[in-house]
Design an enzyme around this catalytic site. Sequence first.
Site, PDB file in Angstrom:
ATOM      1  N   SER A 189       0.834  -1.208   0.000  1.00 51.25           N
ATOM      2  CA  SER A 189       0.000   0.000   0.000  1.00 51.25           C
ATOM      3  C   SER A 189       0.872   1.263   0.000  1.00 51.25           C
ATOM      4  O   SER A 189       1.867   1.349   0.733  1.00 51.25           O
ATOM      5  CB  SER A 189      -0.909   0.020   1.237  1.00 51.25           C
ATOM      6  N   SER A 220      -0.524   4.196   0.761  1.00 59.67           N
ATOM      7  CA  SER A 220      -1.203   5.162   1.635  1.00 59.67           C
ATOM      8  C   SER A 220      -0.359   5.593   2.836  1.00 59.67           C
ATOM      9  O   SER A 220      -0.370   6.780   3.192  1.00 59.67           O
ATOM     10  CB  SER A 220      -2.547   4.597   2.097  1.00 59.67           C
ATOM     11  N   LYS A 252     -13.801  -3.744   1.251  1.00 59.71           N
ATOM     12  CA  LYS A 252     -14.608  -2.520   1.173  1.00 59.71           C
ATOM     13  C   LYS A 252     -16.102  -2.781   1.376  1.00 59.71           C
ATOM     14  O   LYS A 252     -16.788  -1.969   1.993  1.00 59.71           O
ATOM     15  CB  LYS A 252     -14.352  -1.802  -0.152  1.00 59.71           C
ATOM     16  N   ASN A 264     -14.423   2.964   1.760  1.00 57.76           N
ATOM     17  CA  ASN A 264     -12.962   2.960   1.862  1.00 57.76           C
ATOM     18  C   ASN A 264     -12.506   3.760   3.075  1.00 57.76           C
ATOM     19  O   ASN A 264     -11.310   3.922   3.292  1.00 57.76           O
ATOM     20  CB  ASN A 264     -12.312   3.519   0.583  1.00 57.76           C
ATOM     21  N   ASP A 299     -13.636   7.224  -2.792  1.00 57.37           N
ATOM     22  CA  ASP A 299     -13.041   6.782  -4.070  1.00 57.37           C
ATOM     23  C   ASP A 299     -13.605   7.570  -5.251  1.00 57.37           C
ATOM     24  O   ASP A 299     -12.875   7.889  -6.198  1.00 57.37           O
ATOM     25  CB  ASP A 299     -13.288   5.285  -4.294  1.00 57.37           C
ATOM     26  N   ALA A 359     -17.758  -4.086 -13.588  1.00 57.15           N
ATOM     27  CA  ALA A 359     -19.017  -3.986 -12.835  1.00 57.15           C
ATOM     28  C   ALA A 359     -18.816  -4.431 -11.393  1.00 57.15           C
ATOM     29  O   ALA A 359     -19.750  -4.863 -10.730  1.00 57.15           O
ATOM     30  CB  ALA A 359     -20.098  -4.829 -13.510  1.00 57.15           C
ATOM     31  N   GLY A 360     -17.574  -4.311 -10.902  1.00 57.70           N
ATOM     32  CA  GLY A 360     -17.291  -4.656  -9.513  1.00 57.70           C
ATOM     33  C   GLY A 360     -17.498  -3.449  -8.605  1.00 57.70           C
ATOM     34  O   GLY A 360     -18.165  -2.475  -8.969  1.00 57.70           O
ATOM     35  N   ALA A 406     -15.423  -1.070  -7.623  1.00 58.51           N
ATOM     36  CA  ALA A 406     -14.869   0.209  -8.099  1.00 58.51           C
ATOM     37  C   ALA A 406     -15.772   0.817  -9.172  1.00 58.51           C
ATOM     38  O   ALA A 406     -15.978   2.038  -9.209  1.00 58.51           O
ATOM     39  CB  ALA A 406     -13.457  -0.001  -8.638  1.00 58.51           C
TER      40      ALA A 406
HETATM   41  P1  NAP Z   1     -13.764  -6.361  -8.249  1.00 56.64           P
HETATM   42  O1  NAP Z   1     -14.950  -5.974  -7.425  1.00 56.64           O
HETATM   43  O2  NAP Z   1     -13.084  -7.655  -7.984  1.00 56.64           O
HETATM   44  O3  NAP Z   1     -14.234  -6.324  -9.803  1.00 56.64           O
HETATM   45  C1  NAP Z   1     -13.369  -6.756 -10.788  1.00 56.64           C
HETATM   46  C2  NAP Z   1     -13.913  -6.361 -12.173  1.00 56.64           C
HETATM   47  O4  NAP Z   1     -12.888  -6.651 -13.113  1.00 56.64           O
HETATM   48  C3  NAP Z   1     -15.144  -7.147 -12.612  1.00 56.64           C
HETATM   49  O5  NAP Z   1     -15.957  -6.324 -13.412  1.00 56.64           O
HETATM   50  C4  NAP Z   1     -14.535  -8.273 -13.450  1.00 56.64           C
HETATM   51  O6  NAP Z   1     -15.397  -8.759 -14.470  1.00 56.64           O
HETATM   52  C5  NAP Z   1     -13.400  -7.539 -14.105  1.00 56.64           C
HETATM   53  N1  NAP Z   1     -12.306  -8.423 -14.531  1.00 56.64           N
HETATM   54  C6  NAP Z   1     -11.438  -9.077 -13.742  1.00 56.64           C
HETATM   55  N2  NAP Z   1     -10.545  -9.739 -14.500  1.00 56.64           N
HETATM   56  C7  NAP Z   1     -10.871  -9.490 -15.793  1.00 56.64           C
HETATM   57  C8  NAP Z   1     -10.321  -9.888 -17.038  1.00 56.64           C
HETATM   58  N3  NAP Z   1      -9.245 -10.685 -17.113  1.00 56.64           N
HETATM   59  N4  NAP Z   1     -10.897  -9.438 -18.172  1.00 56.64           N
HETATM   60  C9  NAP Z   1     -11.976  -8.621 -18.113  1.00 56.64           C
HETATM   61  N5  NAP Z   1     -12.552  -8.216 -16.957  1.00 56.64           N
HETATM   62  C10 NAP Z   1     -12.006  -8.644 -15.817  1.00 56.64           C
HETATM   63  O7  NAP Z   1     -12.597  -5.258  -8.154  1.00 56.64           O
HETATM   64  P2  NAP Z   1     -12.783  -3.691  -7.817  1.00 56.64           P
HETATM   65  O8  NAP Z   1     -12.730  -3.487  -6.348  1.00 56.64           O
HETATM   66  O9  NAP Z   1     -13.974  -3.206  -8.555  1.00 56.64           O
HETATM   67  O10 NAP Z   1     -11.418  -3.055  -8.407  1.00 56.64           O
HETATM   68  C11 NAP Z   1     -11.212  -2.961  -9.821  1.00 56.64           C
HETATM   69  C12 NAP Z   1      -9.859  -2.304 -10.066  1.00 56.64           C
HETATM   70  O11 NAP Z   1      -9.872  -0.922  -9.687  1.00 56.64           O
HETATM   71  C13 NAP Z   1      -8.725  -2.963  -9.288  1.00 56.64           C
HETATM   72  O12 NAP Z   1      -7.628  -3.166 -10.149  1.00 56.64           O
HETATM   73  C14 NAP Z   1      -8.398  -1.936  -8.217  1.00 56.64           C
HETATM   74  O13 NAP Z   1      -7.048  -2.004  -7.817  1.00 56.64           O
HETATM   75  C15 NAP Z   1      -8.707  -0.623  -8.933  1.00 56.64           C
HETATM   76  N6  NAP Z   1      -8.986   0.490  -7.997  1.00 56.64           N
HETATM   77  C16 NAP Z   1      -8.121   1.559  -7.996  1.00 56.64           C
HETATM   78  C17 NAP Z   1      -8.359   2.625  -7.119  1.00 56.64           C
HETATM   79  C18 NAP Z   1      -7.411   3.816  -7.115  1.00 56.64           C
HETATM   80  O14 NAP Z   1      -7.354   4.546  -6.116  1.00 56.64           O
HETATM   81  N7  NAP Z   1      -6.686   4.074  -8.192  1.00 56.64           N
HETATM   82  C19 NAP Z   1      -9.440   2.603  -6.235  1.00 56.64           C
HETATM   83  C20 NAP Z   1     -10.306   1.498  -6.284  1.00 56.64           C
HETATM   84  C21 NAP Z   1     -10.062   0.433  -7.163  1.00 56.64           C
HETATM   85  P3  NAP Z   1     -16.374 -10.026 -14.230  1.00 56.64           P
HETATM   86  O15 NAP Z   1     -17.598  -9.483 -13.550  1.00 56.64           O
HETATM   87  O16 NAP Z   1     -16.633 -10.540 -15.599  1.00 56.64           O
HETATM   88  O17 NAP Z   1     -15.598 -10.989 -13.365  1.00 56.64           O
END
Ligand code: NAP
Length: 296
Positions: free
Chosen positions: A33, A35, A84, A105, A121, A148-149, A151
């Site tokens: 992290s 942070s 989260k 968060n 976020d 669609a997760g 984030a």
């Molecule tokens: P999550 O809830 O696990 O959702 C993951 C998403 O990614 C789902 O839509 C999933 O699709 C898709 N996915 C995973 N692997 C894939 C692949 N190989 N091909 C296509 N789609 C794929 O994760 P999250 O919490 O939403 O986080 C998503 C990303 O945002 C992470 O990388 C996280 O580190 C980043 N993030 C960054 C910040 C920042 O401050 N910069 C803040 C928050 C999050 P399916 O539904 O089809 O499985």
Amino acid sequence: MSRAMSDPAIRYDGLLSGGAMVAGVIGHPIRHSLSPRLHGAWIRALGIDAAYVPLQTRPDTFEMTVNALTGGTFRGVNVTLPFKERALALADDATDRAAASGAANVILYREDGTLLADNTDGEGLLYALRRQAPGWQPDRGPVTVIGAGGAARGAVAALAAAGAADIRILNRTRARADTLSALLPCKAFGWDDAATAFDGTATVINATSGQLTGDTPLPLPPASDGGIVVMDMVYKPLETPFLAACRALGHQTVDGLDMLIGQAIPSFVAFYGVAPPDLPVREILLAAMVPAPGDL
Ligand code: NAP
């Protein structure tokens, strides 16, 4: 504000007092992290009697760890992967934006012993877009969010609240996009309908944890005459394969590092009661992202 800060008779000497304001970031794993460096740089520059610590917890001890920190010393914690959603469920109350995001968060420890969940976020997302794409506005045209997760859900909630009227969710698993569009104002698309999801779009945000490799590579917005802003929430590496491909197509790109900074600013204010100072934190974080010899 702690006594050491507010009482001019007590000079803060860089060491913590028993009344120090403490906050941290909880996740699993937490070793990588950024942070603690970010908040730590602000704390050091302000010279306040405060600390920000990494808190690793096992997945089965998240709730127990958060609850154990009530009592006065901890002002609050940032919450990162994979907790989260559980953070929101654990809290006694939630801000509207945390409830709309379905995730938190930030957890704040209130004086009456209860927990308040917040989600900054979305504020971070808007901060990054405005900083790296000057003049960008949420209502400049359709916004396509890939993923669609958690984030993606937070992004849709923040974009809608900021005035985006046409939000499209494009996800590998179409059913998950449908679930999101039933909760928030957005239209759902599957991979096979990517062309429609990108049609006339002005902003594209990658909120997946996937990249261009693998069995189902991420769809790319078609080349345009320079009007599309494309952001990737992922910031390791700073230029992801998705962003590099979008840049090669002529799109304006925004990396995810400023989103991390943008979500931390309101967190810092909530924890320590003071705005972070003006520091080159992006450069500080970039220096911290260079792998240490032990990480290679
Ligand atoms: P999550 O809830 O696990 O959702 C993951 C998403 O990614 C789902 O839509 C999933 O699709 C898709 N996915 C995973 N692997 C894939 C692949 N190989 N091909 C296509 N789609 C794929 O994760 P999250 O919490 O939403 O986080 C998503 C990303 O945002 C992470 O990388 C996280 O580190 C980043 N993030 C960054 C910040 C920042 O401050 N910069 C803040 C928050 C999050 P399916 O539904 O089809 O499985």
